[in-house]
Design an enzyme around this catalytic site. Sequence first.
Site, PDB file in Angstrom:
ATOM      1  N   CYS A 145      -1.162   2.895   0.114  1.00 37.71           N
ATOM      2  CA  CYS A 145      -0.322   1.707  -0.144  1.00 37.71           C
ATOM      3  C   CYS A 145       0.100   1.544  -1.604  1.00 37.71           C
ATOM      4  CB  CYS A 145      -0.993   0.432   0.340  1.00 37.71           C
ATOM      5  SG  CYS A 145      -2.450   0.649   1.331  1.00 37.71           S
ATOM      6  N   ASP A 167      -0.094   7.000   8.256  1.00 38.09           N
ATOM      7  CA  ASP A 167       0.020   5.749   7.530  1.00 38.09           C
ATOM      8  C   ASP A 167       1.481   5.450   7.227  1.00 38.09           C
ATOM      9  OD1 ASP A 167      -0.936   3.620   6.141  1.00 38.09           O
ATOM     10  OD2 ASP A 167      -1.429   4.741   4.330  1.00 38.09           O
ATOM     11  N   HIS A 173       4.234   2.260   5.491  1.00 40.66           N
ATOM     12  CA  HIS A 173       4.423   0.947   4.875  1.00 40.66           C
ATOM     13  C   HIS A 173       5.865   0.505   5.042  1.00 40.66           C
ATOM     14  CE1 HIS A 173       0.710   2.396   2.945  1.00 40.66           C
ATOM     15  NE2 HIS A 173       0.350   1.161   3.237  1.00 40.66           N
ATOM     16  N   HIS A 186       1.527  -2.908   6.538  1.00 42.78           N
ATOM     17  CA  HIS A 186       0.768  -1.651   6.608  1.00 42.78           C
ATOM     18  C   HIS A 186       0.559  -1.345   8.082  1.00 42.78           C
ATOM     19  CE1 HIS A 186      -0.934  -2.354   2.419  1.00 42.78           C
ATOM     20  NE2 HIS A 186      -0.557  -3.563   2.778  1.00 42.78           N
TER      21      HIS A 186
HETATM   22 ZN   LIG Z   1      -1.529   0.422   3.437  1.00 49.48          ZN
END
Ligand SMILES: [Zn+2]
Length: 580
Positions: free
Chosen positions: A277, A326, A328, A457
């Site tokens: 992040c 992952d 964002h 997220h």
């Molecule tokens: Zn994150």
Amino acid sequence: MSEKLQYVRHTLAHLLAASVLQKYPHAKLTLGPAIDTGFYYDIDFAGGDTPGDADLKDLQKGMKKLINKWTEWSHEEVSATVAREQFAGNQYKLELIDEIEAKGESITLYTCGGFTDLCRGGHCEHPNKEISTDAFKLDKIAGAYWRGDEKNPMVTRIYGLAFETAEELAAHEHRIEEAKKRDHRKLAKEQGLLVFSDLVGPGMPMWTPKGNVIRNAVIDYSRQLNKKLGFGEVHTPNVNKAELFKCSGHYDQYKDDMLSVTSQYVKDEMFLKPMNCPQHTQIYDSQPHSYKELPIRYADFATLYRDERPGELSGLTRLRAFAQDDVHIFCREAQVTEELIKVLDVIKEALARYGVGYWVRLSLHDPNNREEYLGDDAAWERSENELREIITKAGVPFKEVAGEAAFYGPKLDIIAVDALGREWQISTIQVDRVQPERFDLTCINEKGEKERIVMIHRALIGSPDRFIGILIEHYAGNFPLWLAPSQVAVIPVAEAHNAYAIEVFAELEAKGFRVEIDTSNESMGKKIRTAKQAKLPYFIVIGDIEVESKTVTLESRDTGTSEVFTIDALLTKLNAEKST
Ligand SMILES: [Zn+2]
Ligand SMILES: [Zn+2]
């Protein structure tokens, strides 16, 4: 666990303690709580005779005999002095008494069937009537640190299983047996999927070519789903300056879980990144953004590192090095709901493809531990209400749990339920208004003014590395066609069939299938057994008839049936199966 079962389990812990004292009068009792599958009691045998697994039967027999006399509990509140006399010589109970006294709480002794223990209560009132003697069983003996602290002395923990009925106990034992057979550490080794090396270090898996086929398939599928949602994939470095994590807040909240790195040239404090992040904020913030560009979405499959305790590392379940699927999302307030609903839809789609069940945990902050969370109350309330609304709208099963939020915001945690009914937290969706504040992330709105944005997220299946561990156990090693490291084995019956078998093999391989061919001199039975042991989804047997008619006989691992195909028809069938 129902309150009733909780009381039964905790009562059984006392009953175990009573049985232990009969056989081992020198034992010092410590604590005996109810747990998810039954109960345990931690006992210090003080250097004297200590039971082993072989003694469990005896202790259990003792419990079943004693229970007849356990007709009713009585309890009395006593002074600390009386309690200390009662437990003189037992440093554990004395420590507990000191603590209860310091807190100003009342000290209570509970007695049943002539056995007395220091306890707060929470028992079934008439153990002899309420506990079914064939629904509990002593399970195993392990070592445990007093109160879970490794600085404390080691005591002996005796575990028991306990359920409401004998059937439930049997079902639990069956699940444990099945789980042992499916243990991903065992199956991954048998199938040659991954390697751990003492030289590389614990918790850091290395995927073999075979295992990496699965890993790539999982990542590619997440990539495919990301693309559908308009994500751009980024690539970011593993090492970052501490300043980044100071700005994000990880440095203060998470430092103990990060692995540090030193350079011989610069004095900067640096860490291997535990998450992507903070870096993604830097890509976003590298240039001004018009509101028209939003949402901006970054995906990242970089390896992450967390300094897990070596004792807690086990197979793929907990790792020091692992990737995540992952992403964002940087968006405006008004876009949050739509983005979240899209993300939830895709998670639904992904888990359906893997054939894994799930429910969603709405993870909220714990108002009693407010100092553990960044940001103001208003932001928390808004984020939590928002997630509650969205999850309700999405119509997926969910439960609210306080204390499970991240330090910067509430989460929707996706809890996968595998073939044995076990639950695994795999992926997470978080709405974050703290990081945009800390990194001063904005867009230029319609009025030409800077406007604070929101960061979402999200992971789909979470860590591919960990998820494959779950999948190995979920499928019991029988990967579906699209994930199987080897999809089809071609098995010629005799040497005379090799030429045509090689033709079939080449054709399948050219069409993008992962194929093996066994032209060894082994018997056909042995060749088929080998293919079956390797858990390939299909094998093709080629003999006289197949050579003559230019067909193949396809046998299925899952159904055990065989069917004759032309090569074209075979390709159509396999392609269809691969994509559903
Ligand atoms: Zn994150
Ligand atoms: Zn108790």
